[in-house]
Write a protein that holds these residues in place. Structure first.
Motif, PDB file in Angstrom:
ATOM      1  N   THR A  41     133.344  86.491   2.228  1.00  0.00           N
ATOM      2  CA  THR A  41     132.899  87.595   1.496  1.00  0.00           C
ATOM      3  C   THR A  41     132.011  89.004   2.477  1.00  0.00           C
ATOM      4  OG1 THR A  41     130.599  87.153   1.148  1.00  0.00           O
ATOM      5  CG2 THR A  41     132.119  86.579  -0.881  1.00  0.00           C
ATOM      6  N   GLY A  42     132.615  90.468   2.298  1.00  0.00           N
ATOM      7  CA  GLY A  42     131.630  91.260   3.177  1.00  0.00           C
ATOM      8  C   GLY A  42     132.445  91.268   4.358  1.00  0.00           C
ATOM      9  N   ALA A  66     137.325  92.046  -0.977  1.00  0.00           N
ATOM     10  CA  ALA A  66     135.875  93.138  -0.819  1.00  0.00           C
ATOM     11  C   ALA A  66     136.555  94.148  -1.904  1.00  0.00           C
ATOM     12  CB  ALA A  66     137.189  94.412   0.509  1.00  0.00           C
ATOM     13  N   ARG A  67     135.138  95.143  -2.019  1.00  0.00           N
ATOM     14  CA  ARG A  67     134.847  95.324  -3.196  1.00  0.00           C
ATOM     15  C   ARG A  67     135.866  96.642  -2.395  1.00  0.00           C
ATOM     16  NH1 ARG A  67     129.778  99.291  -3.295  1.00  0.00           N
ATOM     17  NH2 ARG A  67     129.229  97.791  -2.239  1.00  0.00           N
ATOM     18  N   ASP A  68     135.083  97.455  -1.749  1.00  0.00           N
ATOM     19  CA  ASP A  68     136.091  98.571  -1.168  1.00  0.00           C
ATOM     20  C   ASP A  68     137.737  98.350  -0.729  1.00  0.00           C
ATOM     21  OD1 ASP A  68     137.289 100.934  -0.071  1.00  0.00           O
ATOM     22  OD2 ASP A  68     135.044 102.354   0.740  1.00  0.00           O
ATOM     23  N   ILE A  69     138.475  98.222  -0.977  1.00  0.00           N
ATOM     24  CA  ILE A  69     139.631  97.161  -0.532  1.00  0.00           C
ATOM     25  C   ILE A  69     139.994  98.306   0.633  1.00  0.00           C
ATOM     26  CG2 ILE A  69     141.241  98.648  -1.920  1.00  0.00           C
ATOM     27  CD1 ILE A  69     141.549  94.882  -1.092  1.00  0.00           C
ATOM     28  N   ASN A  70     139.796  99.866   0.238  1.00  0.00           N
ATOM     29  CA  ASN A  70     140.876 100.425   1.520  1.00  0.00           C
ATOM     30  C   ASN A  70     139.912 100.738   2.386  1.00  0.00           C
ATOM     31  OD1 ASN A  70     142.790 101.667   0.564  1.00  0.00           O
ATOM     32  ND2 ASN A  70     141.127 103.608  -0.629  1.00  0.00           N
ATOM     33  N   LYS A  71     138.186 100.720   3.080  1.00  0.00           N
ATOM     34  CA  LYS A  71     137.736 100.712   3.881  1.00  0.00           C
ATOM     35  C   LYS A  71     137.998  98.672   4.291  1.00  0.00           C
ATOM     36  CE  LYS A  71     133.029  99.769   5.661  1.00  0.00           C
ATOM     37  NZ  LYS A  71     131.752  99.670   4.997  1.00  0.00           N
ATOM     38  N   SER A  81     146.941  86.872   9.217  1.00  0.00           N
ATOM     39  CA  SER A  81     146.597  86.169   9.101  1.00  0.00           C
ATOM     40  C   SER A  81     144.968  86.236   8.678  1.00  0.00           C
ATOM     41  CB  SER A  81     146.219  85.221   9.997  1.00  0.00           C
ATOM     42  OG  SER A  81     148.102  84.590  10.486  1.00  0.00           O
ATOM     43  N   VAL A  82     145.329  87.807   7.970  1.00  0.00           N
ATOM     44  CA  VAL A  82     143.905  88.224   7.484  1.00  0.00           C
ATOM     45  C   VAL A  82     144.483  88.262   6.315  1.00  0.00           C
ATOM     46  CG1 VAL A  82     144.147  90.365   8.297  1.00  0.00           C
ATOM     47  CG2 VAL A  82     141.911  89.267   7.105  1.00  0.00           C
ATOM     48  N   GLU A  83     144.234  88.354   4.895  1.00  0.00           N
ATOM     49  CA  GLU A  83     145.125  88.527   3.658  1.00  0.00           C
ATOM     50  C   GLU A  83     143.797  89.290   2.781  1.00  0.00           C
ATOM     51  OE1 GLU A  83     145.977  85.309   1.012  1.00  0.00           O
ATOM     52  OE2 GLU A  83     147.085  84.406   3.071  1.00  0.00           O
ATOM     53  N   MET A  84     143.801  90.049   2.393  1.00  0.00           N
ATOM     54  CA  MET A  84     142.503  91.099   1.164  1.00  0.00           C
ATOM     55  C   MET A  84     142.441  91.216   0.408  1.00  0.00           C
ATOM     56  SD  MET A  84     142.444  94.348   3.554  1.00  0.00           S
ATOM     57  CE  MET A  84     143.607  93.564   4.031  1.00  0.00           C
ATOM     58  N   ALA A  85     141.618  90.937  -0.565  1.00  0.00           N
ATOM     59  CA  ALA A  85     141.546  90.609  -1.857  1.00  0.00           C
ATOM     60  C   ALA A  85     140.726  91.702  -2.432  1.00  0.00           C
ATOM     61  CB  ALA A  85     141.831  89.473  -2.806  1.00  0.00           C
ATOM     62  N   SER A  86     141.097  91.982  -4.450  1.00  0.00           N
ATOM     63  CA  SER A  86     140.285  92.769  -4.997  1.00  0.00           C
ATOM     64  C   SER A  86     138.792  92.079  -5.222  1.00  0.00           C
ATOM     65  CB  SER A  86     140.735  93.448  -5.694  1.00  0.00           C
ATOM     66  OG  SER A  86     139.713  95.024  -6.655  1.00  0.00           O
ATOM     67  N   MET A  87     137.708  92.635  -5.098  1.00  0.00           N
ATOM     68  CA  MET A  87     137.077  91.304  -5.540  1.00  0.00           C
ATOM     69  C   MET A  87     135.199  92.236  -5.798  1.00  0.00           C
ATOM     70  SD  MET A  87     135.078  87.176  -5.639  1.00  0.00           S
ATOM     71  CE  MET A  87     134.262  88.013  -3.989  1.00  0.00           C
ATOM     72  N   ASP A  88     134.182  92.017  -6.369  1.00  0.00           N
ATOM     73  CA  ASP A  88     133.183  93.305  -6.778  1.00  0.00           C
ATOM     74  C   ASP A  88     131.956  92.320  -7.211  1.00  0.00           C
ATOM     75  OD1 ASP A  88     131.667  94.518  -6.784  1.00  0.00           O
ATOM     76  OD2 ASP A  88     132.331  96.365  -8.271  1.00  0.00           O
ATOM     77  N   MET A  90     129.198  92.553  -7.375  1.00  0.00           N
ATOM     78  CA  MET A  90     128.080  93.254  -8.447  1.00  0.00           C
ATOM     79  C   MET A  90     129.166  92.893  -9.953  1.00  0.00           C
ATOM     80  SD  MET A  90     125.657  94.699  -7.240  1.00  0.00           S
ATOM     81  CE  MET A  90     125.443  95.771  -5.695  1.00  0.00           C
ATOM     82  N   ASN A  91     129.943  92.216 -10.342  1.00  0.00           N
ATOM     83  CA  ASN A  91     130.947  92.214 -11.342  1.00  0.00           C
ATOM     84  C   ASN A  91     131.591  91.032 -11.761  1.00  0.00           C
ATOM     85  OD1 ASN A  91     133.250  92.451 -13.292  1.00  0.00           O
ATOM     86  ND2 ASN A  91     133.874  93.982 -13.042  1.00  0.00           N
ATOM     87  N   PRO A  92     130.639  90.200 -12.196  1.00  0.00           N
ATOM     88  CA  PRO A  92     131.681  88.520 -12.060  1.00  0.00           C
ATOM     89  C   PRO A  92     132.538  88.721 -12.623  1.00  0.00           C
ATOM     90  CG  PRO A  92     129.005  89.405 -13.427  1.00  0.00           C
ATOM     91  CD  PRO A  92     129.226  90.350 -12.891  1.00  0.00           C
ATOM     92  N   ALA A  93     133.135  89.360 -13.963  1.00  0.00           N
ATOM     93  CA  ALA A  93     134.304  89.049 -14.262  1.00  0.00           C
ATOM     94  C   ALA A  93     134.979  89.270 -13.037  1.00  0.00           C
ATOM     95  CB  ALA A  93     135.013  90.150 -15.408  1.00  0.00           C
ATOM     96  N   SER A  94     134.735  90.570 -12.135  1.00  0.00           N
ATOM     97  CA  SER A  94     136.045  90.663 -10.497  1.00  0.00           C
ATOM     98  C   SER A  94     135.763  88.934  -9.812  1.00  0.00           C
ATOM     99  CB  SER A  94     135.080  91.870 -10.152  1.00  0.00           C
ATOM    100  OG  SER A  94     135.865  91.911  -8.601  1.00  0.00           O
ATOM    101  N   ILE A  95     134.525  88.738 -10.115  1.00  0.00           N
ATOM    102  CA  ILE A  95     134.785  87.193  -9.626  1.00  0.00           C
ATOM    103  C   ILE A  95     135.481  86.224  -9.596  1.00  0.00           C
ATOM    104  CG2 ILE A  95     133.334  85.571  -8.426  1.00  0.00           C
ATOM    105  CD1 ILE A  95     130.630  87.882  -8.894  1.00  0.00           C
ATOM    106  N   ASP A  96     134.924  86.337 -11.432  1.00  0.00           N
ATOM    107  CA  ASP A  96     135.700  84.902 -11.743  1.00  0.00           C
ATOM    108  C   ASP A  96     137.284  85.467 -11.552  1.00  0.00           C
ATOM    109  OD1 ASP A  96     133.447  84.177 -12.621  1.00  0.00           O
ATOM    110  OD2 ASP A  96     133.785  84.850 -14.842  1.00  0.00           O
ATOM    111  N   THR A  97     138.369  87.161 -11.507  1.00  0.00           N
ATOM    112  CA  THR A  97     139.195  87.041 -11.153  1.00  0.00           C
ATOM    113  C   THR A  97     139.498  86.558 -10.422  1.00  0.00           C
ATOM    114  OG1 THR A  97     139.334  88.798 -12.780  1.00  0.00           O
ATOM    115  CG2 THR A  97     140.956  88.475 -11.248  1.00  0.00           C
ATOM    116  N   PHE A  98     139.272  86.967  -8.899  1.00  0.00           N
ATOM    117  CA  PHE A  98     139.055  86.378  -7.877  1.00  0.00           C
ATOM    118  C   PHE A  98     139.461  84.987  -7.460  1.00  0.00           C
ATOM    119  CE2 PHE A  98     137.623  84.603  -3.424  1.00  0.00           C
ATOM    120  CZ  PHE A  98     138.811  85.243  -3.023  1.00  0.00           C
TER     121      PHE A  98
END
Length: 159
Positions: A41-42, A66-71, A81-88, A90-98
């Motif tokens: 994370t981060g 990442a919360r800020d996927i563009n950054k 060999s690095v993968e990015m995925a959206s996760m915030d 601050m948002n438990p539903a976002s964590i669960d989805t990840f």
């Protein structure tokens, strides 16, 4: 007047052979992480980015939520060999989805580095009723670990 930890005055060596001047390359020297999967994370800024680069250099596949996927895309550009995925965090539903997406991939998780955090922000609440400092550093980590099936009794024992 009590002591403070300004410039690490209260820190004690643990006998690892490393110190404040040690680099990540020195710490991971001789360790082969080929075939290992890490989530950081981060992992797209600051010390998290350096950790990502170090684990990649050792052969790991690193997933950076990442919360800020563009950054994240900008900061991780050119790294293999690095993968990015959206996760915030601050948002438990976002964590669960990840977590659900990662578990559905069927891949093992070898390293979970909960590095994300925020500092020096005003005391503000978020939608789930926690303050902005507490959510990503404490609850976000708790929620992530719980998603991997660690019993809440163990989590509570860790403080």
């Amino acid at each position: 007047m009590g002591q403070n930890n300004y410039q690490g005055a209260l820190q004690k060596p643990i006998g690892s052979g490393f110190n404040a001047a040690s680099t990540t390359t020195e710490v991971i020297k001789g360790i082969d992480l080929t075939g290992k999967i890490a989530i950081i994370t981060g992992g797209y800024a600051g010390i998290g980015l350096e950790t990502t680069k170090t684990l990649l250099a050792a052969g790991a596949t690193v997933i950076v939520p990442a919360r800020d996927i563009n950054k994240a895309k900008k900061n991780l550009a050119g790294l293999e060999s690095v993968e990015m995925a959206s996760m915030d965090l601050m948002n438990p539903a976002s964590i669960d989805t990840f977590i659900e997406k990662f578990l559905a991939s069927g891949r093992p998780l070898h390293l979970l580095i909960n590095n994300a955090g925020i500092m020096w922000v005003p005391l503000l609440g978020i939608a789930v009723g926690m303050n902005r400092n507490y959510q990503p550093i404490i609850w976000g980590i708790f929620n992530s670990l719980q998603g991997y099936g660690l019993p809440s009794k163990w989590l509570m024992a860790q403080g």
